[in-house]
Design a protein around this motif. Sequence first.
Motif, PDB file in Angstrom:
ATOM      1  N   ALA A   1       0.860  -1.185   0.000  1.00 42.42           N
ATOM      2  CA  ALA A   1       0.000   0.000   0.000  1.00 42.42           C
ATOM      3  C   ALA A   1       0.896   1.234   0.000  1.00 42.42           C
ATOM      4  N   MET A   2       1.012   1.891  -1.132  1.00 45.20           N
ATOM      5  CA  MET A   2       1.905   3.037  -1.247  1.00 45.20           C
ATOM      6  C   MET A   2       1.526   4.166  -0.289  1.00 45.20           C
ATOM      7  N   SER A   3       0.244   4.247   0.054  1.00 43.60           N
ATOM      8  CA  SER A   3      -0.213   5.330   0.928  1.00 43.60           C
ATOM      9  C   SER A   3       0.405   5.245   2.319  1.00 43.60           C
ATOM     10  N   VAL A   4       0.939   4.085   2.689  1.00 47.91           N
ATOM     11  CA  VAL A   4       1.514   3.921   4.019  1.00 47.91           C
ATOM     12  C   VAL A   4       2.828   4.676   4.152  1.00 47.91           C
ATOM     13  N   LEU A   5       3.535   4.892   3.043  1.00 50.30           N
ATOM     14  CA  LEU A   5       4.833   5.561   3.080  1.00 50.30           C
ATOM     15  C   LEU A   5       4.666   7.072   3.187  1.00 50.30           C
ATOM     16  N   LYS A   6       5.267   7.638   4.210  1.00 49.55           N
ATOM     17  CA  LYS A   6       5.173   9.078   4.429  1.00 49.55           C
ATOM     18  C   LYS A   6       6.472   9.802   4.068  1.00 49.55           C
ATOM     19  N   THR A   7       7.503   9.057   3.710  1.00 51.89           N
ATOM     20  CA  THR A   7       8.762   9.637   3.245  1.00 51.89           C
ATOM     21  C   THR A   7       9.192   8.912   1.972  1.00 51.89           C
ATOM     22  N   PHE A   8       9.958   9.606   1.127  1.00 55.38           N
ATOM     23  CA  PHE A   8      10.411   9.014  -0.130  1.00 55.38           C
ATOM     24  C   PHE A   8      11.917   9.179  -0.342  1.00 55.38           C
ATOM     25  N   ASP A   9      12.567   9.920   0.550  1.00 56.31           N
ATOM     26  CA  ASP A   9      14.008  10.113   0.460  1.00 56.31           C
ATOM     27  C   ASP A   9      14.576  10.115   1.885  1.00 56.31           C
ATOM     28  N   PRO A  10      15.288   9.052   2.276  1.00 56.30           N
ATOM     29  CA  PRO A  10      15.735   7.909   1.484  1.00 56.30           C
ATOM     30  C   PRO A  10      14.566   7.018   1.070  1.00 56.30           C
ATOM     31  N   PRO A  11      14.702   6.316  -0.040  1.00 53.66           N
ATOM     32  CA  PRO A  11      13.663   5.383  -0.457  1.00 53.66           C
ATOM     33  C   PRO A  11      13.666   4.146   0.427  1.00 53.66           C
TER      34      PRO A  11
ATOM     35  N   ASP B   1      21.252  -0.164  10.961  1.00 49.16           N
ATOM     36  CA  ASP B   1      22.600   0.368  10.835  1.00 49.16           C
ATOM     37  C   ASP B   1      22.586   1.866  10.522  1.00 49.16           C
ATOM     38  N   GLY B   2      21.796   2.612  11.306  1.00 49.29           N
ATOM     39  CA  GLY B   2      21.764   4.066  11.168  1.00 49.29           C
ATOM     40  C   GLY B   2      20.644   4.606  10.314  1.00 49.29           C
ATOM     41  N   LEU B   3      19.958   3.748   9.594  1.00 51.18           N
ATOM     42  CA  LEU B   3      18.772   4.154   8.845  1.00 51.18           C
ATOM     43  C   LEU B   3      17.577   3.524   9.537  1.00 51.18           C
ATOM     44  N   TRP B   4      16.587   4.331   9.859  1.00 51.02           N
ATOM     45  CA  TRP B   4      15.493   3.870  10.713  1.00 51.02           C
ATOM     46  C   TRP B   4      14.211   3.642   9.917  1.00 51.02           C
ATOM     47  N   LEU B   5      13.576   2.514  10.182  1.00 49.15           N
ATOM     48  CA  LEU B   5      12.227   2.231   9.696  1.00 49.15           C
ATOM     49  C   LEU B   5      11.290   2.464  10.878  1.00 49.15           C
ATOM     50  N   VAL B   6      10.496   3.517  10.782  1.00 46.33           N
ATOM     51  CA  VAL B   6       9.621   3.908  11.882  1.00 46.33           C
ATOM     52  C   VAL B   6       8.176   3.706  11.453  1.00 46.33           C
ATOM     53  N   THR B   7       7.355   3.187  12.367  1.00 45.69           N
ATOM     54  CA  THR B   7       5.934   3.017  12.049  1.00 45.69           C
ATOM     55  C   THR B   7       5.066   3.442  13.224  1.00 45.69           C
ATOM     56  N   HIS B   8       3.903   3.977  12.897  1.00 48.86           N
ATOM     57  CA  HIS B   8       2.843   4.204  13.878  1.00 48.86           C
ATOM     58  C   HIS B   8       1.682   3.321  13.440  1.00 48.86           C
ATOM     59  N   LEU B   9       1.304   2.384  14.304  1.00 52.59           N
ATOM     60  CA  LEU B   9       0.313   1.377  13.928  1.00 52.59           C
ATOM     61  C   LEU B   9      -1.114   1.909  13.950  1.00 52.59           C
ATOM     62  N   SER B  10      -1.314   3.104  14.483  1.00 53.69           N
ATOM     63  CA  SER B  10      -2.625   3.740  14.521  1.00 53.69           C
ATOM     64  C   SER B  10      -3.639   2.854  15.232  1.00 53.69           C
ATOM     65  N   ARG B  11      -4.911   2.953  14.868  1.00 58.19           N
ATOM     66  CA  ARG B  11      -5.955   2.268  15.624  1.00 58.19           C
ATOM     67  C   ARG B  11      -6.066   0.789  15.308  1.00 58.19           C
ATOM     68  N   ALA B  12      -5.813   0.403  14.052  1.00 57.34           N
ATOM     69  CA  ALA B  12      -6.081  -0.977  13.656  1.00 57.34           C
ATOM     70  C   ALA B  12      -4.865  -1.670  13.062  1.00 57.34           C
TER      71      ALA B  12
ATOM     72  N   VAL C   1       4.352   4.772   7.798  1.00 52.28           N
ATOM     73  CA  VAL C   1       5.733   4.302   7.817  1.00 52.28           C
ATOM     74  C   VAL C   1       6.645   5.420   7.314  1.00 52.28           C
ATOM     75  N   TRP C   2       7.762   5.602   8.006  1.00 51.65           N
ATOM     76  CA  TRP C   2       8.778   6.568   7.603  1.00 51.65           C
ATOM     77  C   TRP C   2      10.131   5.864   7.514  1.00 51.65           C
ATOM     78  N   VAL C   3      10.951   6.261   6.561  1.00 52.82           N
ATOM     79  CA  VAL C   3      12.354   5.829   6.498  1.00 52.82           C
ATOM     80  C   VAL C   3      13.191   7.089   6.683  1.00 52.82           C
ATOM     81  N   VAL C   4      13.927   7.168   7.809  1.00 49.20           N
ATOM     82  CA  VAL C   4      14.611   8.408   8.178  1.00 49.20           C
ATOM     83  C   VAL C   4      16.001   8.111   8.742  1.00 49.20           C
ATOM     84  N   ASP C   5      16.848   9.127   8.710  1.00 48.87           N
ATOM     85  CA  ASP C   5      18.182   9.010   9.306  1.00 48.87           C
ATOM     86  C   ASP C   5      18.149   9.170  10.820  1.00 48.87           C
TER      87      ASP C   5
END
Length: 288
Positions: free
Chosen positions: A30-40, A64-75, A125-129
């Motif tokens: 589901a592309m809508s889940v991604l809230k960041t695009f750089d870094p991919p 290894d320094g690049l973080w995959l962050v998620t907020h699971l929200s209500r469901a 979901v975010w991919v961030v430094d």
Amino acid sequence: MPELPEVEALAGFLREHAVGAVVGRVDVAAMSVLKTFDPPVTALQGRDVTGADRFGKFLALDCDGLWLVTHLSRAGWLRWSDSPSPNPPKPGKGPLALRVHLFTPTGDTPAFDLTEAGTKKRLAVWVVDDPQQVPGIARLGPDALAVTETEFAHILAGTNARIKTVLVDQSLLAGIGNAYSDEILHTARLSPFATAKSLKPEQVSALYAAMRDELADAVARSAGQDAARLKGEKRSGMAVHGRAGQTCPVCGDTVREVSFSERSFQYCPTCQTGGKILADRRMSRLLK
């Protein structure tokens, strides 16, 4: 919604099962889940999983320094599979939002899925430094299990909001949601509609102790649980939340409910409001 104890347990589960593995393919269903695009999201591939952490109700995997962050929200939820399908999922089919394939040092190839039930898709979901680059994390107040009683009292004294609202406001206090706020207020024997600023010092102390005890107990009960069993563990420990119409385990009164447009909360009149039944907004509208 997963709250502090469940997200802490999920972080512990990932530390036990994912740390030391290497990220393989990442499937986005589901592309809508991604809230960041750089870094991919593809930048995660080939990185070692070096840690897992919790920020309020946010779950973060350190690759290894690049973080995959998620907020699971209500469901939303995290589901682990020792034998995932090797085929990429079809976009828009079912509850799957994102799948992360892993390669372990022992040669196993597990994966974990981020899923979301229902039609209102809010999982993010975010991919961030740096996790602080996630706006929701940057706005968080002190963690509910780390805040001191003095800091807690200062937070309450600074607002005229109802204490139910204060407990779930992540910018004031991080980690507590609708369910555990119900349990905390029940243990503290306080009405959800009481004004935070008007609480007496002994009530503030009781509320702080109840918050610490309820969350610490839930974390202890959740620790070591398989990810699939955490929801059941959460429900089993509730005294009033989700138990409208049932008997209060403390006094024997009937647990009551106040409903709003998208959520509701539960309380015990005898334990919390001196026997007064709080107005249910939903029923009030129907009776007009």
